[in-house]
Design a protein around this motif. Sequence first.
Motif, PDB file in Angstrom:
ATOM      1  N   LYS A  11     -12.743 -11.707   1.528  1.00 48.44           N
ATOM      2  CA  LYS A  11     -12.391 -11.250   0.178  1.00 48.44           C
ATOM      3  C   LYS A  11     -11.021 -11.781  -0.250  1.00 48.44           C
ATOM      4  O   LYS A  11     -10.828 -12.189  -1.402  1.00 48.44           O
ATOM      5  CB  LYS A  11     -12.402  -9.721   0.129  1.00 48.44           C
ATOM      6  N   TRP A  12     -10.049 -11.762   0.691  1.00 53.23           N
ATOM      7  CA  TRP A  12      -8.679 -12.153   0.357  1.00 53.23           C
ATOM      8  C   TRP A  12      -8.364 -13.591   0.777  1.00 53.23           C
ATOM      9  O   TRP A  12      -7.219 -14.035   0.648  1.00 53.23           O
ATOM     10  CB  TRP A  12      -7.703 -11.176   1.010  1.00 53.23           C
ATOM     11  N   ASN A  13      -9.401 -14.284   1.295  1.00 56.09           N
ATOM     12  CA  ASN A  13      -9.224 -15.671   1.735  1.00 56.09           C
ATOM     13  C   ASN A  13      -8.068 -15.788   2.736  1.00 56.09           C
ATOM     14  O   ASN A  13      -7.195 -16.662   2.628  1.00 56.09           O
ATOM     15  CB  ASN A  13      -8.987 -16.613   0.547  1.00 56.09           C
ATOM     16  N   GLU A  88      -3.162  10.932  10.050  1.00 57.21           N
ATOM     17  CA  GLU A  88      -3.629  12.323   9.967  1.00 57.21           C
ATOM     18  C   GLU A  88      -5.107  12.441  10.327  1.00 57.21           C
ATOM     19  O   GLU A  88      -5.841  13.236   9.722  1.00 57.21           O
ATOM     20  CB  GLU A  88      -3.370  12.904   8.569  1.00 57.21           C
ATOM     21  N   GLY A  89      -5.549  11.622  11.264  1.00 57.84           N
ATOM     22  CA  GLY A  89      -6.940  11.669  11.707  1.00 57.84           C
ATOM     23  C   GLY A  89      -7.927  11.021  10.757  1.00 57.84           C
ATOM     24  O   GLY A  89      -9.131  11.023  11.026  1.00 57.84           O
ATOM     25  N   GLN A  90      -7.435  10.445   9.657  1.00 58.58           N
ATOM     26  CA  GLN A  90      -8.314   9.809   8.676  1.00 58.58           C
ATOM     27  C   GLN A  90      -8.211   8.290   8.776  1.00 58.58           C
ATOM     28  O   GLN A  90      -7.113   7.726   8.754  1.00 58.58           O
ATOM     29  CB  GLN A  90      -7.936  10.257   7.246  1.00 58.58           C
ATOM     30  N   ALA A  91      -9.365   7.638   8.881  1.00 60.50           N
ATOM     31  CA  ALA A  91      -9.385   6.182   8.975  1.00 60.50           C
ATOM     32  C   ALA A  91      -8.841   5.558   7.691  1.00 60.50           C
ATOM     33  O   ALA A  91      -8.990   6.106   6.598  1.00 60.50           O
ATOM     34  CB  ALA A  91     -10.819   5.703   9.218  1.00 60.50           C
ATOM     35  N   ILE A  92      -8.201   4.408   7.845  1.00 65.11           N
ATOM     36  CA  ILE A  92      -7.715   3.669   6.679  1.00 65.11           C
ATOM     37  C   ILE A  92      -8.891   3.400   5.735  1.00 65.11           C
ATOM     38  O   ILE A  92      -9.986   3.042   6.176  1.00 65.11           O
ATOM     39  CB  ILE A  92      -7.024   2.350   7.120  1.00 65.11           C
ATOM     40  N   THR A  93      -8.684   3.615   4.447  1.00 64.70           N
ATOM     41  CA  THR A  93      -9.762   3.442   3.469  1.00 64.70           C
ATOM     42  C   THR A  93      -9.864   1.979   3.048  1.00 64.70           C
ATOM     43  O   THR A  93      -8.977   1.162   3.317  1.00 64.70           O
ATOM     44  CB  THR A  93      -9.514   4.291   2.218  1.00 64.70           C
ATOM     45  N   GLU A  94     -10.940   1.670   2.359  1.00 63.32           N
ATOM     46  CA  GLU A  94     -11.123   0.312   1.845  1.00 63.32           C
ATOM     47  C   GLU A  94      -9.996  -0.049   0.883  1.00 63.32           C
ATOM     48  O   GLU A  94      -9.452  -1.157   0.936  1.00 63.32           O
ATOM     49  CB  GLU A  94     -12.474   0.206   1.142  1.00 63.32           C
ATOM     50  N   ALA A  95      -9.622   0.890   0.016  1.00 65.11           N
ATOM     51  CA  ALA A  95      -8.548   0.628  -0.951  1.00 65.11           C
ATOM     52  C   ALA A  95      -7.221   0.385  -0.233  1.00 65.11           C
ATOM     53  O   ALA A  95      -6.446  -0.512  -0.601  1.00 65.11           O
ATOM     54  CB  ALA A  95      -8.415   1.808  -1.919  1.00 65.11           C
ATOM     55  N   GLU A  96      -6.951   1.172   0.814  1.00 67.34           N
ATOM     56  CA  GLU A  96      -5.699   1.009   1.564  1.00 67.34           C
ATOM     57  C   GLU A  96      -5.684  -0.308   2.339  1.00 67.34           C
ATOM     58  O   GLU A  96      -4.645  -0.981   2.402  1.00 67.34           O
ATOM     59  CB  GLU A  96      -5.506   2.192   2.520  1.00 67.34           C
ATOM     60  N   MET A  97      -6.829  -0.696   2.890  1.00 68.28           N
ATOM     61  CA  MET A  97      -6.896  -1.977   3.593  1.00 68.28           C
ATOM     62  C   MET A  97      -6.696  -3.132   2.614  1.00 68.28           C
ATOM     63  O   MET A  97      -6.042  -4.136   2.944  1.00 68.28           O
ATOM     64  CB  MET A  97      -8.227  -2.116   4.327  1.00 68.28           C
ATOM     65  N   ASN A  98      -7.234  -2.997   1.412  1.00 73.96           N
ATOM     66  CA  ASN A  98      -7.033  -4.030   0.399  1.00 73.96           C
ATOM     67  C   ASN A  98      -5.554  -4.171   0.033  1.00 73.96           C
ATOM     68  O   ASN A  98      -5.047  -5.291  -0.150  1.00 73.96           O
ATOM     69  CB  ASN A  98      -7.852  -3.720  -0.859  1.00 73.96           C
ATOM     70  N   GLN A  99      -4.847  -3.049  -0.070  1.00 78.35           N
ATOM     71  CA  GLN A  99      -3.412  -3.093  -0.368  1.00 78.35           C
ATOM     72  C   GLN A  99      -2.645  -3.839   0.728  1.00 78.35           C
ATOM     73  O   GLN A  99      -1.751  -4.644   0.456  1.00 78.35           O
ATOM     74  CB  GLN A  99      -2.865  -1.669  -0.510  1.00 78.35           C
ATOM     75  N   VAL A 100      -3.026  -3.559   1.979  1.00 85.67           N
ATOM     76  CA  VAL A 100      -2.384  -4.216   3.114  1.00 85.67           C
ATOM     77  C   VAL A 100      -2.662  -5.725   3.079  1.00 85.67           C
ATOM     78  O   VAL A 100      -1.759  -6.541   3.284  1.00 85.67           O
ATOM     79  CB  VAL A 100      -2.878  -3.588   4.440  1.00 85.67           C
ATOM     80  N   PHE A 101      -3.913  -6.098   2.809  1.00 84.93           N
ATOM     81  CA  PHE A 101      -4.268  -7.524   2.770  1.00 84.93           C
ATOM     82  C   PHE A 101      -3.569  -8.250   1.624  1.00 84.93           C
ATOM     83  O   PHE A 101      -3.268  -9.444   1.730  1.00 84.93           O
ATOM     84  CB  PHE A 101      -5.786  -7.704   2.697  1.00 84.93           C
ATOM     85  N   GLN A 102      -3.321  -7.531   0.555  1.00 80.89           N
ATOM     86  CA  GLN A 102      -2.580  -8.116  -0.556  1.00 80.89           C
ATOM     87  C   GLN A 102      -1.172  -8.521  -0.100  1.00 80.89           C
ATOM     88  O   GLN A 102      -0.688  -9.613  -0.415  1.00 80.89           O
ATOM     89  CB  GLN A 102      -2.493  -7.103  -1.706  1.00 80.89           C
ATOM     90  N   LEU A 105      -1.499 -11.557   2.342  1.00 82.90           N
ATOM     91  CA  LEU A 105      -1.727 -12.809   1.609  1.00 82.90           C
ATOM     92  C   LEU A 105      -0.440 -13.296   0.946  1.00 82.90           C
ATOM     93  O   LEU A 105      -0.093 -14.475   1.038  1.00 82.90           O
ATOM     94  CB  LEU A 105      -2.816 -12.599   0.555  1.00 82.90           C
ATOM     95  N   ALA A 106       0.276 -12.359   0.307  1.00 80.45           N
ATOM     96  CA  ALA A 106       1.517 -12.713  -0.396  1.00 80.45           C
ATOM     97  C   ALA A 106       2.574 -13.253   0.565  1.00 80.45           C
ATOM     98  O   ALA A 106       3.407 -14.088   0.187  1.00 80.45           O
ATOM     99  CB  ALA A 106       2.055 -11.498  -1.143  1.00 80.45           C
ATOM    100  N   ALA A 107       2.538 -12.792   1.813  1.00 78.79           N
ATOM    101  CA  ALA A 107       3.530 -13.224   2.805  1.00 78.79           C
ATOM    102  C   ALA A 107       3.167 -14.553   3.451  1.00 78.79           C
ATOM    103  O   ALA A 107       3.934 -15.087   4.263  1.00 78.79           O
ATOM    104  CB  ALA A 107       3.684 -12.147   3.885  1.00 78.79           C
ATOM    105  N   GLY A 108       1.993 -15.083   3.101  1.00 76.21           N
ATOM    106  CA  GLY A 108       1.589 -16.382   3.629  1.00 76.21           C
ATOM    107  C   GLY A 108       1.192 -16.360   5.099  1.00 76.21           C
ATOM    108  O   GLY A 108       1.459 -17.316   5.842  1.00 76.21           O
ATOM    109  N   LEU A 109       0.527 -15.292   5.520  1.00 73.68           N
ATOM    110  CA  LEU A 109       0.171 -15.162   6.933  1.00 73.68           C
ATOM    111  C   LEU A 109      -1.185 -15.774   7.279  1.00 73.68           C
ATOM    112  O   LEU A 109      -1.564 -15.801   8.454  1.00 73.68           O
ATOM    113  CB  LEU A 109       0.173 -13.683   7.351  1.00 73.68           C
ATOM    114  N   SER A 110      -1.902 -16.246   6.264  1.00 68.84           N
ATOM    115  CA  SER A 110      -3.222 -16.830   6.521  1.00 68.84           C
ATOM    116  C   SER A 110      -3.127 -18.010   7.481  1.00 68.84           C
ATOM    117  O   SER A 110      -2.277 -18.895   7.322  1.00 68.84           O
ATOM    118  CB  SER A 110      -3.865 -17.285   5.212  1.00 68.84           C
ATOM    119  N   GLY A 111      -3.993 -17.974   8.508  1.00 65.90           N
ATOM    120  CA  GLY A 111      -4.059 -19.068   9.462  1.00 65.90           C
ATOM    121  C   GLY A 111      -3.010 -19.048  10.554  1.00 65.90           C
ATOM    122  O   GLY A 111      -2.978 -19.947  11.391  1.00 65.90           O
TER     123      GLY A 111
END
Length: 417
Positions: A11-13, A88-102, A105-111
Motif C-alpha cells: 500500500k505504501w510502496n 493496553e492489550g489492544q493490537a495496533i489498528t489498521e489506521a495506526e499502522m498506516n500512520q506509522v508507515f506514513q 515512507l517520509a523518512a526514506g526507509l524503503s529498501g
Amino acid sequence: MIPNFNSYKEKWNVQSDDVIKPGLTAIEEALARVGNPENKLQVVHLAGTNGKGSTLTFLESIAKEHGLRVGKFMSPCILDVHDQIQVEGQAITEAEMNQVFQQILAAGLSGKLTDFELLTVAAFLHFVASNVDIALIEAGMGGLLDSTNVVTPIVSIIPSIALEHTNFLGGTIESIAHHKAGIMKPYRPVIIGDLPLEAKNIVYQEASKKHSAVLELNHQFYVEQENDGESYEYNDNGFRITKLTRTMKGAHQADNMALAITAFLEVATTIELQVSKEAIQKAVKNATILGRFEEILPFIILDGAHNPASAEKLIETIKHEFPGEQITFVIGILADKAVKEILHQFEQISDCFCFVDFNNPRAMAAQKMLELSNASRKAVLEDYVQFLQQQSESKSRTIVSGSLYLLTEVRSRFKNS
C-alpha cells in the motif's frame, strides 16, 4: 514471513527484505532518521529461549494493575502482524499502522531494512505516539544482534537459555548465552532464571564487564509453594508477597511470575511508583497467554512447545494436570527445529501421534515427521479441524503442539468455523 505485513508494504510502496540479517547498523541508521523513538521510552527488554512471553504477560498484568499504560512488542504473531504490537492489550489498528508507515515512507526507509527491523521501527513509533508509560520489548532471535537491541532498558530479563537457532547463534550453550547476554546494558540490572551453569558463567562475565547487577532466581529472590499446595510466596530480601495464585498452568510459570515481580520492583523504583502487594496478587492471578496450555475446546489443549526445553516443561505440566490419562498429540514443527528430539520427548508420555502440514515455508512435511517418529500409533492428518472436534466430543485429551505458527493457524480456523 509476517502475516498481513506485506499489505502495508504494498500500500505504501515500502520495500523490505524477508530474510534474517543479524546486526544493528541498519536499524540504528533507520531509527536516527525517524527521531530515535526508542530513546523516548522506558523499556524492559527480554531475551531467552523459553519463558519470554509468559514473563512479559505477568509483567504487563502487574504494570496495568498499578495504573501504567503498557506497550508490548512480541514475536511471532498470534494471528497476524497487528497483535505483535499492542498498547493496553489492544493490537495496533489498521489506521495506526498506516500512520506509522506514513512516517516510515517520509523518512526514506524503503529498501533499507529487513521485515523484522521494519516492524521494530513501527513498534517504537507507535509506542511513542501512544504515550506508553512502559514498553515491554521481546527480542526476536538471540539478543546481541537482534534489531530490538537498540534500547537502553530499566532492566533486562533472561528467563532461560537452551539450544536454539543454532545456524545463527552457534551450536553451543556458551555461544547462545553470549547472544542472550548481549541485551545487557552498562549499569542496568539483569534478572535471570534458572540457567545452565555454562550459560550463567557467560552472563556473569558480561555483567562484570558492564557493571550490571545480576538478580538471580533462588539467590537474590525466591518463590516457594505454600502449605496449601496451591499458592506461592515471593521473597526478595525480606519483601514478601504471600497467597500468589496463577491461572497459567505449569510449575515453571511460578518462576516466570517471580521474574516478572522482580522486574516490576526495579521499574517501580526507577519511575518512583508505590508498589501494591494486593495489585500484584490480583495481576498474577488474572494473567493469561494464548498458546500456553490454552484450552481451545473441551479436552483440546494448545501449547507452543517448539524446542526440547519447552517440550520438557510441557511434559511436566501434562503429568501434573492429567496424571494417568491417555494423551493424543497433534504435531506440526518447523524443519529447522530439533524435530527428532522433540518427538522422542513427547513419546515418553504418549504413543498416539497425528502429524499435520501447516502454512509456513519453514514447516517440516507431515510425512517426514511421521517417518522420524518412533510411535506405534501414528498418522498424517488431513483435516485436523474435524479431528479435534471429534476428539473434544469424545472427551479424548489432545495436545496440539510443535510450532506457534501452527497454533495461530488452528486458532484462526476454529474462529472462522
